[in-house]
Design a protein around this motif. Structure first.
Motif, PDB file in Angstrom:
ATOM      1  N   VAL A 105       0.837  -1.205   0.000  1.00 31.49           N
ATOM      2  CA  VAL A 105       0.000   0.000   0.000  1.00 31.49           C
ATOM      3  C   VAL A 105       0.874   1.257   0.000  1.00 31.49           C
ATOM      4  N   VAL A 106       1.920   1.282   0.827  1.00 29.25           N
ATOM      5  CA  VAL A 106       2.821   2.441   0.860  1.00 29.25           C
ATOM      6  C   VAL A 106       3.511   2.616  -0.483  1.00 29.25           C
ATOM      7  N   HIS A 107       3.968   1.508  -1.064  1.00 30.47           N
ATOM      8  CA  HIS A 107       4.624   1.572  -2.374  1.00 30.47           C
ATOM      9  C   HIS A 107       3.689   2.172  -3.416  1.00 30.47           C
ATOM     10  N   LYS A 108       2.469   1.725  -3.441  1.00 33.83           N
ATOM     11  CA  LYS A 108       1.492   2.245  -4.411  1.00 33.83           C
ATOM     12  C   LYS A 108       1.181   3.716  -4.135  1.00 33.83           C
ATOM     13  N   ALA A 109       1.104   4.099  -2.861  1.00 32.38           N
ATOM     14  CA  ALA A 109       0.824   5.491  -2.509  1.00 32.38           C
ATOM     15  C   ALA A 109       1.969   6.403  -2.952  1.00 32.38           C
ATOM     16  N   VAL A 110       3.208   5.969  -2.738  1.00 36.00           N
ATOM     17  CA  VAL A 110       4.369   6.756  -3.177  1.00 36.00           C
ATOM     18  C   VAL A 110       4.375   6.863  -4.693  1.00 36.00           C
ATOM     19  N   PHE A 111       4.104   5.765  -5.343  1.00 40.15           N
ATOM     20  CA  PHE A 111       4.049   5.750  -6.805  1.00 40.15           C
ATOM     21  C   PHE A 111       2.980   6.721  -7.321  1.00 40.15           C
ATOM     22  N   ALA A 112       1.813   6.699  -6.710  1.00 38.31           N
ATOM     23  CA  ALA A 112       0.722   7.584  -7.119  1.00 38.31           C
ATOM     24  C   ALA A 112       1.061   9.044  -6.816  1.00 38.31           C
ATOM     25  N   ALA A 113       1.681   9.305  -5.661  1.00 37.05           N
ATOM     26  CA  ALA A 113       2.056  10.674  -5.306  1.00 37.05           C
ATOM     27  C   ALA A 113       3.099  11.223  -6.274  1.00 37.05           C
ATOM     28  N   ALA A 114       4.075  10.406  -6.629  1.00 35.76           N
ATOM     29  CA  ALA A 114       5.102  10.841  -7.581  1.00 35.76           C
ATOM     30  C   ALA A 114       4.466  11.146  -8.939  1.00 35.76           C
ATOM     31  N   HIS A 115       3.542  10.330  -9.325  1.00 32.27           N
ATOM     32  CA  HIS A 115       2.831  10.555 -10.594  1.00 32.27           C
ATOM     33  C   HIS A 115       2.041  11.863 -10.543  1.00 32.27           C
ATOM     34  N   TRP A 116       1.388  12.117  -9.419  1.00 38.28           N
ATOM     35  CA  TRP A 116       0.556  13.303  -9.278  1.00 38.28           C
ATOM     36  C   TRP A 116       1.407  14.575  -9.174  1.00 38.28           C
ATOM     37  N   ILE A 117       2.513  14.518  -8.385  1.00 37.80           N
ATOM     38  CA  ILE A 117       3.349  15.692  -8.162  1.00 37.80           C
ATOM     39  C   ILE A 117       4.130  16.080  -9.418  1.00 37.80           C
ATOM     40  N   TRP A 118       4.758  15.102 -10.067  1.00 37.80           N
ATOM     41  CA  TRP A 118       5.632  15.400 -11.205  1.00 37.80           C
ATOM     42  C   TRP A 118       4.905  15.387 -12.548  1.00 37.80           C
ATOM     43  N   HIS A 119       3.670  15.017 -12.569  1.00 37.34           N
ATOM     44  CA  HIS A 119       2.874  14.959 -13.799  1.00 37.34           C
ATOM     45  C   HIS A 119       3.587  14.160 -14.890  1.00 37.34           C
ATOM     46  N   ARG A 120       4.107  13.037 -14.491  1.00 37.12           N
ATOM     47  CA  ARG A 120       4.790  12.141 -15.423  1.00 37.12           C
ATOM     48  C   ARG A 120       3.941  10.892 -15.616  1.00 37.12           C
ATOM     49  N   ARG A 121       4.186  10.265 -16.760  1.00 36.51           N
ATOM     50  CA  ARG A 121       3.522   8.980 -16.970  1.00 36.51           C
ATOM     51  C   ARG A 121       4.128   7.966 -16.008  1.00 36.51           C
ATOM     52  N   LEU A 122       3.324   7.015 -15.585  1.00 39.45           N
ATOM     53  CA  LEU A 122       3.826   5.986 -14.667  1.00 39.45           C
ATOM     54  C   LEU A 122       4.972   5.206 -15.302  1.00 39.45           C
ATOM     55  N   TYR A 123       4.903   5.031 -16.601  1.00 37.16           N
ATOM     56  CA  TYR A 123       5.949   4.301 -17.301  1.00 37.16           C
ATOM     57  C   TYR A 123       7.307   5.010 -17.158  1.00 37.16           C
ATOM     58  N   ASP A 124       7.297   6.342 -17.116  1.00 38.21           N
ATOM     59  CA  ASP A 124       8.540   7.107 -16.960  1.00 38.21           C
ATOM     60  C   ASP A 124       9.118   6.987 -15.558  1.00 38.21           C
ATOM     61  N   LEU A 125       8.274   6.670 -14.592  1.00 39.53           N
ATOM     62  CA  LEU A 125       8.734   6.537 -13.205  1.00 39.53           C
ATOM     63  C   LEU A 125       9.281   5.145 -12.892  1.00 39.53           C
ATOM     64  N   LEU A 126       9.044   4.186 -13.763  1.00 41.17           N
ATOM     65  CA  LEU A 126       9.449   2.803 -13.487  1.00 41.17           C
ATOM     66  C   LEU A 126      10.944   2.636 -13.224  1.00 41.17           C
ATOM     67  N   PRO A 127      11.861   3.270 -13.988  1.00 35.91           N
ATOM     68  CA  PRO A 127      13.288   3.084 -13.674  1.00 35.91           C
ATOM     69  C   PRO A 127      13.637   3.499 -12.244  1.00 35.91           C
ATOM     70  N   LEU A 128      13.057   4.594 -11.777  1.00 32.50           N
ATOM     71  CA  LEU A 128      13.310   5.037 -10.415  1.00 32.50           C
ATOM     72  C   LEU A 128      12.770   4.023  -9.406  1.00 32.50           C
ATOM     73  N   VAL A 129      11.579   3.562  -9.639  1.00 26.30           N
ATOM     74  CA  VAL A 129      10.973   2.571  -8.737  1.00 26.30           C
ATOM     75  C   VAL A 129      11.771   1.270  -8.767  1.00 26.30           C
ATOM     76  N   ASP A 130      12.209   0.851  -9.946  1.00 28.55           N
ATOM     77  CA  ASP A 130      13.021  -0.367 -10.050  1.00 28.55           C
ATOM     78  C   ASP A 130      14.310  -0.242  -9.252  1.00 28.55           C
ATOM     79  N   LEU A 131      14.971   0.901  -9.349  1.00 29.62           N
ATOM     80  CA  LEU A 131      16.202   1.117  -8.582  1.00 29.62           C
ATOM     81  C   LEU A 131      15.936   1.088  -7.080  1.00 29.62           C
TER      82      LEU A 131
END
Length: 148
Positions: A105-131
């Motif tokens: 749940v925390v992982h998904k919330a951080v992922f959603a917050a990053a998407h909302w704050i940076w206005h990026r596609r989720l696909y663009d955030l995947l490398p950061l999340v993978d790291l």
């Protein structure tokens, strides 16, 4: 081999689940079986059902503690241990504990917050999340090496 020989000793090489199994087996054979034998007088109906279900023949009054322990040892055989271990491991895989669910749940919330704050596609955030996931896995791995 240890269980067939009636050994209650817990070896250094035993896995934690085998140690637990041996402790429960030892407790069962040393305390519960003698109590069950007392049922011969205290609860004859239940005692008769038990010895009948175990395939023991003869009069209940003639049954000795050793015969009853031999019969009950089949209940705590190594095959039973293996079946219990497989069941326990399967339950742990199927049922998520509260810590695991909370981490998801925390992982998904951080992922959603990053998407909302940076206005990026989720696909663009995947490398950061993978790291971050790789870093987390390595941290847990290193921690478990030091705990052993």
């Amino acid at each position: 081999a240890q269980l067939k020989a009636g050994s209650f000793e817990i070896a250094e090489a035993d896995t934690p689940s085998l140690r637990t199994f041996k402790l429960w087996r030892m407790h069962f054979l040393r305390t519960v079986v003698p109590r069950t034998l007392k049922w011969r007088v205290e609860n004859p109906g239940a005692f008769s059902e038990i010895i009948e279900s175990m395939g023991l023949t003869g009069a209940p009054a003639d049954l000795s503690l050793e015969e009853l322990q031999d019969a009950f040892e089949g209940c705590f055989s190594f095959a039973t241990y293996l079946a219990c271990s497989v069941r326990d491991a399967t339950e742990k895989l199927i049922h998520l504990e509260i810590h695991t669910m909370s981490a998801i749940v925390v992982h998904k919330a951080v992922f959603a917050a990053a998407h909302w704050i940076w206005h990026r596609r989720l696909y663009d955030l995947l490398p950061l999340v993978d790291l971050l996931c790789i870093f987390f896995i390595l941290t847990v791995w290193l921690f478990t090496l030091h705990v052993r």
